[in-house]
Design a protein around this motif. Structure first.
Motif, PDB file in Angstrom:
ATOM      1  N   GLU A  70     -10.812 -36.584  -3.126  1.00 17.00           N
ATOM      2  CA  GLU A  70     -11.036 -37.537  -2.042  1.00 17.00           C
ATOM      3  C   GLU A  70     -11.923 -38.675  -2.543  1.00 17.00           C
ATOM      4  N   ARG A  71     -11.596 -39.875  -2.172  1.00 18.93           N
ATOM      5  CA  ARG A  71     -12.387 -41.043  -2.550  1.00 18.93           C
ATOM      6  C   ARG A  71     -13.738 -41.010  -1.847  1.00 18.93           C
ATOM      7  N   ILE A  72     -14.816 -41.142  -2.625  1.00 21.47           N
ATOM      8  CA  ILE A  72     -16.153 -41.227  -2.036  1.00 21.47           C
ATOM      9  C   ILE A  72     -16.842 -42.528  -2.429  1.00 21.47           C
ATOM     10  N   ALA A  73     -16.204 -43.301  -3.288  1.00 27.14           N
ATOM     11  CA  ALA A  73     -16.662 -44.625  -3.695  1.00 27.14           C
ATOM     12  C   ALA A  73     -15.455 -45.302  -4.326  1.00 27.14           C
ATOM     13  N   PRO A  74     -15.491 -46.623  -4.512  1.00 23.20           N
ATOM     14  CA  PRO A  74     -14.316 -47.306  -5.061  1.00 23.20           C
ATOM     15  C   PRO A  74     -13.806 -46.732  -6.375  1.00 23.20           C
ATOM     16  N   SER A  75     -14.678 -46.178  -7.193  1.00 25.01           N
ATOM     17  CA  SER A  75     -14.246 -45.636  -8.485  1.00 25.01           C
ATOM     18  C   SER A  75     -14.696 -44.191  -8.688  1.00 25.01           C
ATOM     19  N   LEU A  76     -14.915 -43.478  -7.596  1.00 29.78           N
ATOM     20  CA  LEU A  76     -15.420 -42.110  -7.682  1.00 29.78           C
ATOM     21  C   LEU A  76     -14.657 -41.216  -6.719  1.00 29.78           C
ATOM     22  N   ALA A  77     -14.266 -40.036  -7.218  1.00 26.49           N
ATOM     23  CA  ALA A  77     -13.541 -39.060  -6.399  1.00 26.49           C
ATOM     24  C   ALA A  77     -14.238 -37.719  -6.459  1.00 26.49           C
ATOM     25  N   LYS A  78     -14.244 -37.035  -5.333  1.00 26.57           N
ATOM     26  CA  LYS A  78     -14.805 -35.687  -5.241  1.00 26.57           C
ATOM     27  C   LYS A  78     -13.666 -34.678  -5.190  1.00 26.57           C
ATOM     28  N   LEU A  79     -13.786 -33.601  -5.953  1.00 27.17           N
ATOM     29  CA  LEU A  79     -12.807 -32.527  -5.910  1.00 27.17           C
ATOM     30  C   LEU A  79     -12.975 -31.738  -4.623  1.00 27.17           C
ATOM     31  N   ARG A  80     -11.926 -31.654  -3.852  1.00 30.03           N
ATOM     32  CA  ARG A  80     -11.968 -30.866  -2.629  1.00 30.03           C
ATOM     33  C   ARG A  80     -11.458 -29.447  -2.877  1.00 30.03           C
ATOM     34  N   VAL A  81     -10.397 -29.345  -3.650  1.00 24.52           N
ATOM     35  CA  VAL A  81      -9.820 -28.053  -4.019  1.00 24.52           C
ATOM     36  C   VAL A  81      -9.448 -28.138  -5.496  1.00 24.52           C
ATOM     37  N   ALA A  82      -9.745 -27.101  -6.256  1.00 25.82           N
ATOM     38  CA  ALA A  82      -9.408 -27.104  -7.682  1.00 25.82           C
ATOM     39  C   ALA A  82      -8.860 -25.742  -8.083  1.00 25.82           C
ATOM     40  N   GLY A  83      -7.881 -25.753  -8.985  1.00 25.91           N
ATOM     41  CA  GLY A  83      -7.310 -24.519  -9.486  1.00 25.91           C
ATOM     42  C   GLY A  83      -8.253 -23.797 -10.426  1.00 25.91           C
TER      43      GLY A  83
END
Length: 217
Positions: free
Chosen positions: A52-65
């Protein structure tokens, strides 16, 4: 690594991209997050992740294998995707993510882990695909990360050896993704969206705005 082993290792990336392209082909747009059905990519779930986008160039993993968890030696859900990369590689990753969210671009990376004591050579491939939220904004992503080599001591963080960014919807016509109607297995439910509540209350009849009155007087 033999060609057969390489093809097997790359299979999760091909499966996810084919599935995503099929969803795009239904309406010509970047798919919605809620369209992702884990059953369509079951054999790739070990290597897959949602962000999920949390900043213009930063993403947070919500679910990971589990493969991402194994690489870091910990649960990666809730962590920024950049945590899997060395500090020197994070600006390049951020530039690619900004295009995923602003342009709906597709990102392909070749990556290599830092080596050291207990950390042998480890190479990998990363695919990042854009998704839209249910509001229609491009703030979600789905991806796959596969590696070749022994993980060894964790955490393993990666440098970027090559990066390709291209428009989201290619000119080739993809096959439509299959519609799956069987019950969702419990172990796949973490990637599914909850069903919308059904309002069974009957609608109240509306009074007409105009009423015709006839008088014979």
């Amino acid at each position: 690594m033999t060609d057969r082993e390489k093809q097997k290792r790359m299979a999760p990336l091909r499966l996810l991209e084919s599935y995503w392209q099929g969803l795009s082909g239904q309406n010509g747009e970047v798919p919605l997050r809620s369209q992702i059905d884990p059953r369509g990519i079951e054999s790739a779930l070990e290597f897959a992740f949602l962000g999920e986008r949390i900043a213009p160039s930063l993403a947070k993993l919500r679910v990971a294998g589990t493969h991402l968890n194994d690489l870091m030696g910990m649960e990666t859900g809730g962590m920024p995707l950049s945590a899997l990369f060395t500090p020197e590689a994070r600006d390049r990753l951020g530039d690619a993510l900004s295009r995923v969210f602003s342009e709906g671009a597709v990102v392909r990376m070749d990556i290599a882990a830092e080596e050291g004591f207990g950390k042998s050579a480890l190479e990998g491939h990363l695919l990042i695909l854009p998704l839209r939220s249910d509001m229609g904004d491009m703030t979600r992503l789905i991806g796959v990360l596969v590696t070749t080599g022994r993980i060894g001591r964790t955490p393993r963080r990666f440098t970027i050896t090559s990066c390709e960014v291209e428009p989201a919807l290619s000119a080739r016509a993809p096959e439509a993704a299959p519609v799956l109607t069987a019950p969702l297995p419990k172990r796949l439910s973490e990637l599914s969206e909850p069903d919308a509540a059904f309002d069974h209350q009957p609608r109240k009849a509306r009074h007409p705005h105009l009423r015709l009155i006839v008088s014979n007087d």
